[in-house]
Design an enzyme around this catalytic site. Structure first.
Site, PDB file in Angstrom:
ATOM      1  N   ASP A 249       0.788  -1.228   0.000  1.00  0.00           N
ATOM      2  CA  ASP A 249       0.000   0.000   0.000  1.00  0.00           C
ATOM      3  C   ASP A 249       0.820   1.277   0.000  1.00  0.00           C
ATOM      4  O   ASP A 249       0.296   2.353  -0.279  1.00  0.00           O
ATOM      5  CB  ASP A 249      -0.916   0.029   1.233  1.00  0.00           C
ATOM      6  CG  ASP A 249      -1.941  -1.095   1.212  1.00  0.00           C
ATOM      7  OD1 ASP A 249      -2.342  -1.499   0.104  1.00  0.00           O
ATOM      8  OD2 ASP A 249      -2.331  -1.556   2.299  1.00  0.00           O
ATOM      9  N   ASP A 273       0.531   5.942   1.555  1.00  0.00           N
ATOM     10  CA  ASP A 273      -0.711   5.626   2.256  1.00  0.00           C
ATOM     11  C   ASP A 273      -0.608   6.147   3.687  1.00  0.00           C
ATOM     12  O   ASP A 273      -0.497   7.336   3.906  1.00  0.00           O
ATOM     13  CB  ASP A 273      -0.962   4.116   2.198  1.00  0.00           C
ATOM     14  CG  ASP A 273      -2.376   3.743   2.611  1.00  0.00           C
ATOM     15  OD1 ASP A 273      -3.237   4.645   2.680  1.00  0.00           O
ATOM     16  OD2 ASP A 273      -2.628   2.557   2.878  1.00  0.00           O
ATOM     17  N   ASP A 277       0.217   2.178  10.300  1.00  0.00           N
ATOM     18  CA  ASP A 277      -1.060   1.476  10.393  1.00  0.00           C
ATOM     19  C   ASP A 277      -0.937   0.354  11.403  1.00  0.00           C
ATOM     20  O   ASP A 277       0.024  -0.427  11.368  1.00  0.00           O
ATOM     21  CB  ASP A 277      -1.462   0.883   9.040  1.00  0.00           C
ATOM     22  CG  ASP A 277      -2.056   1.927   8.091  1.00  0.00           C
ATOM     23  OD1 ASP A 277      -2.029   3.122   8.446  1.00  0.00           O
ATOM     24  OD2 ASP A 277      -2.514   1.547   7.009  1.00  0.00           O
ATOM     25  N   ARG A 329      -5.849  12.131  11.277  1.00  0.00           N
ATOM     26  CA  ARG A 329      -5.545  10.796  11.809  1.00  0.00           C
ATOM     27  C   ARG A 329      -4.275  10.784  12.646  1.00  0.00           C
ATOM     28  O   ARG A 329      -3.282  10.169  12.292  1.00  0.00           O
ATOM     29  CB  ARG A 329      -5.442   9.761  10.681  1.00  0.00           C
ATOM     30  CG  ARG A 329      -6.716   9.593   9.900  1.00  0.00           C
ATOM     31  CD  ARG A 329      -6.622   8.438   8.925  1.00  0.00           C
ATOM     32  NE  ARG A 329      -7.864   8.250   8.190  1.00  0.00           N
ATOM     33  CZ  ARG A 329      -8.097   7.277   7.325  1.00  0.00           C
ATOM     34  NH1 ARG A 329      -7.156   6.391   7.076  1.00  0.00           N
ATOM     35  NH2 ARG A 329      -9.260   7.190   6.700  1.00  0.00           N
TER      36      ARG A 329
END
Length: 457
Positions: A249, A273, A277, A329
């Site tokens: 990604d 991306d 994560d 985020r």
């Protein structure tokens, strides 16, 4: 330990079984051929998730705040004037040195001028939900001497890819400063430390780092920037196994179904991306002392609304600097519990902390500097959820410092603590966090450090 959990009753067994079934449908991210090897790794990882979940998270948050306070108090006993904002003497302006180490993690190891000979002392210093992480402490030191990444199937000895795919604990260091362009995602095996101290290590211009169904990994003092997707192909994922991977990604660090992970003093910029994560049942994680800039979607904790295993997710985000040209985020959470403490939010363009699917957010002692745009002053964002649902979520702010009109919308009940809550928030914080007014000093060395052998780092 897994047997002990299974004996707790049908609930745990049913939860684990359901999680396995759900993960089986979506876990093949980047794995083109889901063979017996990956099936076993998935099973082992989900059991590890259950074992690593702490049913009393208040003990962890309290432990961190206690050590944060202790570090500041002992620093103040040497020079009381350093405890006040703005009263930084001439000597404290220099980066590095024992007198500089004000936060509890750094103070644990940075005052040792012999840090190069005592590298593994670092494992004594982690706080938060990743506090049991030891990385490659129980293995030998492995020196990376070759910056190339030419052979993905049979990586050359001396390369970083060779080191991280070994099936034994290793403490990985670098013999010199180097720029590493990863041809495809770097799949890191369990029980590894990547320690960039003493060198200037940049992972840039290629793929990022992947932790998939592993445990016990430390990533320390490296640069990760300009990460792009890899095309996939045959890639070695452990010493005795390789497989076909699909396109990655473009994440800087992808933590997938993994436990006991510590990311510390990493500088990150501009990934395709996400920067970091944390998904699919990953838990027992600390992200600390990092400096993050120039990115849109910074940290994603929990990727899908159907991934109920992420209810076991517990993450500490502490002493980080969220810097220039970040959008959103920081983090965004689905399910789970996130302790966001003593971070410096100097920039965001949309919001700082967001989430859906009823995550628990404990925000303590952060500094939030809002952007000029009036519609973006709010720190928090509940996504895709009406007020009648999110008003019961436990999002609490304690001793945060709000600048330029920033504000945190709390929800839930501050006294929602119970012996076994679904979404726990302490009844009261027995150990108060360091206030947000001190954050600038606690995070001033966020990002990579210029450590030199023979000198305090």
């Amino acid at each position: 330990m897994a047997v002990a959990y299974l004996n707790l009753g049908s609930y745990v067994f049913a939860f684990l079984s359901l999680s396995l079934a759900i993960v089986a449908l979506s876990v093949q991210a980047h794995i083109a051929v889901y063979d017996e090897y990956w099936t076993q790794r998935q099973t082992d990882a989900l059991k590890q998730t259950m074992e690593s979940y702490d049913p009393n998270p208040f003990n962890v948050t309290d432990h961190l705040n206690y050590h944060a306070a202790l570090a500041m108090e002992t620093t103040g006993s040497d020079n009381a004037t350093r405890r006040e904002l703005g009263e930084v003497g001439q000597k404290t302006k220099k980066r590095g040195g024992r007198h500089q180490s004000l936060n509890a993690i750094d103070k644990c190891w940075r005052g040792d001028k012999n840090w190069e000979k005592n590298r593994k002392k670092l494992t004594d210093c982690v706080l938060g939900f990743g506090q049991k992480t030891t990385g490659g402490k129980n293995g030998p030191i492995y020196v990376v001497t070759d910056a190339s990444d030419d052979d993905l199937l049979n990586p050359k000895p001396g390369t970083l890819r060779y080191a991280v795919t070994r099936d034994r604990p290793l403490w990985i260091i670098f013999d010199r400063s180097m720029i590493i362009r990863l041809q495809q995602e770097l799949i890191i095996n369990s029980d590894k430390t990547i320690d960039g101290r003493g060198a200037n290590v940049h992972i840039t211009g290629g793929a990022g780092l992947t932790l998939q169904f592993v445990k016990n990994v430390i990533i320390h003092n490296i640069h990760i920037k300009t990460i792009i997707p890899g095309n996939g192909g045959l890639i070695r994922d452990s010493e005795h196994h390789f497989g076909h991977r699909t396109m990655s990604d473009g994440d800087g660090i992808n933590i997938f179904g993994s436990t006991n992970v510590w990311i510390d003093h990493v500088s990150m910029t501009n990934c395709t991306d996400g920067m970091i994560d944390v998904i699919m049942g990953s838990t027992a994680i600390t992200i600390s002392n990092c400096h993050l800039t120039d990115h849109n979607e910074v940290m994603l904790f929990g990727a899908r609304e159907g991934d109920v295993i992420d209810k076991k997710m517990q993450i500490t985000v502490v002493f980080n600097h969220f810097g220039k040209r970040l959008v959103q985020r920081m983090p965004r959470a689905r399910f789970g519990l996130v302790h966001v403490v003593n971070n410096d939010y100097t920039h965001w363009e949309m919001y700082a902390i967001g989430g859906n699917m009823n995550p628990t957010i404990i925000s303590q002692g952060n500094r939030f500097i809002a952007p000029p745009k009036e519609s973006c002053k709010q720190v928090t964002k509940r996504e895709y959820t009406p007020y009648k649902e999110w008003k019961t979520w436990n999002w609490q702010s304690d001793r945060d410092y709000f600048v330029n009109g920033a504000y945190f919308v709390q929800s839930g009940r501050a006294n929602a603590w119970s012996a076994a809550p679904e979404n726990p928030i302490p009844k009261q914080f027995a150990i108060q966090p360091q206030p947000g007014t001190k954050v600038r000093r606690l995070t001033k060395d966020a990002g990579t450090l210029g450590c030199r052998p023979g000198k305090s780092c």
